[in-house]
Write a protein that holds these residues in place. Structure first.
Motif, mmCIF file in Angstrom:
data_model
loop_
_atom_site.group_PDB
_atom_site.id
_atom_site.type_symbol
_atom_site.label_atom_id
_atom_site.label_comp_id
_atom_site.label_asym_id
_atom_site.label_seq_id
_atom_site.Cartn_x
_atom_site.Cartn_y
_atom_site.Cartn_z
ATOM 1 N N THR A 1 0.841 -1.184 0.000
ATOM 2 C CA THR A 1 0.000 0.000 0.000
ATOM 3 C C THR A 1 0.885 1.245 0.000
ATOM 4 O O THR A 1 1.849 1.314 0.747
ATOM 5 C CB THR A 1 -0.896 0.001 1.253
ATOM 6 N N TRP B 1 -2.047 4.102 12.054
ATOM 7 C CA TRP B 1 -1.811 4.862 10.839
ATOM 8 C C TRP B 1 -1.187 4.066 9.695
ATOM 9 O O TRP B 1 -1.159 4.536 8.555
ATOM 10 C CB TRP B 1 -0.896 6.055 11.141
ATOM 11 N N GLU C 1 -7.630 2.408 3.506
ATOM 12 C CA GLU C 1 -6.405 1.615 3.459
ATOM 13 C C GLU C 1 -5.856 1.286 4.838
ATOM 14 O O GLU C 1 -4.987 0.424 4.982
ATOM 15 C CB GLU C 1 -5.332 2.374 2.664
ATOM 16 N N LEU C 2 -6.355 1.972 5.866
ATOM 17 C CA LEU C 2 -5.825 1.802 7.219
ATOM 18 C C LEU C 2 -6.465 0.594 7.897
ATOM 19 O O LEU C 2 -7.456 0.034 7.411
ATOM 20 C CB LEU C 2 -6.074 3.071 8.025
ATOM 21 N N ILE D 1 -7.334 14.381 5.463
ATOM 22 C CA ILE D 1 -7.253 12.960 5.140
ATOM 23 C C ILE D 1 -8.410 12.579 4.222
ATOM 24 O O ILE D 1 -9.530 13.078 4.353
ATOM 25 C CB ILE D 1 -7.245 12.096 6.416
ATOM 26 N N THR D 2 -8.148 11.692 3.289
ATOM 27 C CA THR D 2 -9.148 11.305 2.290
ATOM 28 C C THR D 2 -9.812 9.986 2.667
ATOM 29 O O THR D 2 -9.285 9.203 3.472
ATOM 30 C CB THR D 2 -8.496 11.149 0.912
ATOM 31 N N PHE E 1 2.699 5.023 0.331
ATOM 32 C CA PHE E 1 2.869 6.087 1.319
ATOM 33 C C PHE E 1 2.851 7.461 0.656
ATOM 34 O O PHE E 1 2.477 8.444 1.294
ATOM 35 C CB PHE E 1 4.195 5.911 2.066
ATOM 36 N N THR F 1 -10.057 7.547 0.720
ATOM 37 C CA THR F 1 -9.199 6.488 0.174
ATOM 38 C C THR F 1 -8.152 6.062 1.199
ATOM 39 O O THR F 1 -7.931 4.867 1.421
ATOM 40 C CB THR F 1 -8.498 6.979 -1.106
ATOM 41 N N GLU F 2 -7.500 7.033 1.839
ATOM 42 C CA GLU F 2 -6.483 6.684 2.834
ATOM 43 C C GLU F 2 -7.109 6.003 4.050
ATOM 44 O O GLU F 2 -6.558 5.030 4.565
ATOM 45 C CB GLU F 2 -5.703 7.916 3.288
ATOM 46 N N ARG G 1 -0.088 9.490 6.236
ATOM 47 C CA ARG G 1 0.712 8.533 7.007
ATOM 48 C C ARG G 1 2.205 8.655 6.679
ATOM 49 O O ARG G 1 3.043 8.304 7.503
ATOM 50 C CB ARG G 1 0.239 7.107 6.771
ATOM 51 N N ARG H 1 0.113 10.414 0.981
ATOM 52 C CA ARG H 1 -0.724 10.061 2.126
ATOM 53 C C ARG H 1 -0.207 10.770 3.383
ATOM 54 O O ARG H 1 1.003 10.966 3.547
ATOM 55 C CB ARG H 1 -0.714 8.552 2.384
#
Length: 447
Positions: free
Chosen positions: A17, A142, A218-219, A211-212, A19, A214-215, A24, A22
């Motif tokens: 995934t 995160w 992914e978490l 923050i989106t 970085f 999408t992110e 994170r 992002r």
């Protein structure tokens, strides 16, 4: 509590995934700076030690006690520190921790003798005990699970970069104004980082500005990063205790590198501080590479369909075994400086293949209690930090350098054996039900 088979997670993608782009990524960069500063603070005393012992009239054994003083509270409070970070949240926890260890570092620079130096090191160990468990808790919130090894590898590479820079920085400060200035400067750096962290970080990714969706998708699951069920102490101990033993074997040898390599090079090859600082830095830079490679290697095995537990164990065995083999030339007295430096650098590279994997295992095994689990695991390192400097220093006085290095080889071998046979399984709790076991997808090799 009852146990039930764990639900199968979604398969890990072939590629990690991302970085880039992002938030994170910024979190990881901030943690890299913290890890680097923490190791400068805890290891700068090693380079300054010849000057401190001369000024205070300390023996090698007394110097070993000073170095080991850091590790006594560090070892005893690992689990407690991890639990506190889960309750308070890594944002507040790391802010307080860095301010207190900044005070401890300042106190080191103000020491006037053995007892004040000892007290400063005790406070530093007390404050740093919760640092890495708190950081692991932040990462568990995160960092996507398929990048645990990579993230731990990167931050610990930063720590080793701090190791490598410390000799040069301390040597520079000693040259211009004496050893105390090195501690004053890093104390200021620690406090500055804590302020930046408190302003920039958020415990809940959902609360981070910009923050989106999408992110967030992914978490890790929300229940992992936003809730904390009661700690299943017995089940957690069963899974993590063997990892703690491996961490002890790793930690013993690491403390040898962090504490005694400058003294070894100075004593055995009659080097001045400007010379042995460069050789020490060359050895420690090998660990920077090892940390990143170790984390990426195990993650790569997982992404290609490997079992996560097998991937972590395989890299641990290769790292511990390789470090042992590369230390063997030092068991023979009279080696040239070139042979000693190459042997130490290669040994440290292999040793640091282990670090990211040791810290990734608690995130893999107990994502909901990653702070407590990582504190439990790192207790082995803390205990090694108490025992290793004292025993190593005493043996040096009694018999020279070969026997202490031989004992390190024996402990590396024992840790490698345990790493190969241990079988930590994932723990999760849903609706009060503790799930213990390997998900079906992982048994089939897809995770």
């Amino acid at each position: 509590m009852t146990t039930a088979p764990a639900a199968a997670p979604a398969p890990i993608p072939t590629k990690g995934t991302p970085f880039r782009g992002r938030i994170r990524g910024r979190v990881l960069v901030l943690l890299c700076f913290m890890y680097a500063i923490s190791y400068i603070d805890r290891t700068n005393i090693s380079t300054a030690l010849p000057h401190i012992t001369e000024e205070f009239g300390l023996t090698e054994s007394a110097a070993g006690y000073v170095v080991a003083a850091f590790s006594l509270p560090y070892a005893l409070l690992q689990v407690f520190g991890g639990t506190i970070s889960e309750k308070a949240g890594p944002r507040r926890a790391l802010f307080v921790i860095t301010v207190v260890w900044g005070v401890a570092t300042l106190w080191t620079g103000l020491a006037v003798g053995f007892w004040t130096l000892l007290a400063a090191r005790l406070l530093l160990g007390l404050s740093e005990a919760a640092a890495f468990p708190s950081a692991t808790q932040a990462m568990s919130r995160w960092i996507p699970r398929d990048r645990n090894g990579f993230a731990q590898g990167v931050v610990h590479s930063a720590a080793r970069l701090g190791n490598a820079l410390a000799p040069l920085l301390v040597a520079y400060f000693i040259a211009i104004s004496g050893w105390r200035l090195a501690f004053f400067a890093t104390a200021l750096l620690s406090v500055a980082w804590g302020i930046v962290w408190f302003v920039a970080f958020r415990d809940r990714p959902e609360d981070a500005r910009g923050i989106t969706a999408t992110e967030l998708a992914e978490l890790p699951p929300v229940e992992t990063r936003a809730t904390r069920p009661p700690v299943p102490w017995r089940a957690l101990a069963k899974q993590v205790l063997p990892v703690s033993f491996v961490d002890f074997g790793y930690g013993w040898t690491l403390w040898v590198f962090l504490t005694w390599i400058p003294t070894f090079l100075s004593d055995e090859y009659d080097l001045e501080i400007t010379a042995f600082a460069w050789f020490t830095t060359a050895v420690l830079l090998a660990g920077v590479v090892g940390d990143t490679v170790g984390g990426m290697l195990s993650d790569r095995i997982i992404h290609r369909g490997g079992n996560s537990r097998h991937a972590r164990r395989l890299v641990l065995v290769v790292g511990l075994g390789g470090s042992l083999v590369c230390l063997l030339p030092l068991l023979v007295a009279g080696q040239s400086l070139a042979v000693a430096t190459v042997s130490l650098a290669l040994s440290f590279f292999f040793l640091e293949l282990c670090n990211a994997n040791l810290w990734a295992i608690p995130m893999d095994v107990a994502p909901q209690w990653s702070g407590t689990a990582s504190g439990f695991m790192n207790t082995g390192f803390g205990v090694a930090g108490v025992v290793s400097p004292i025993v190593f220093g005493t043996l040096i006085e009694a018999s020279g350098w070969q026997i202490p290095f031989a004992i390190s080889c024996v402990l590396l071998a024992a840790a490698a054996v345990v790493a190969w046979v241990m079988d930590p399984q994932r723990l999760t709790m849903t609706d009060g039900v503790l799930e213990v076991g390997v998900p079906a997808a992982e048994r089939d090799g897809t995770r």
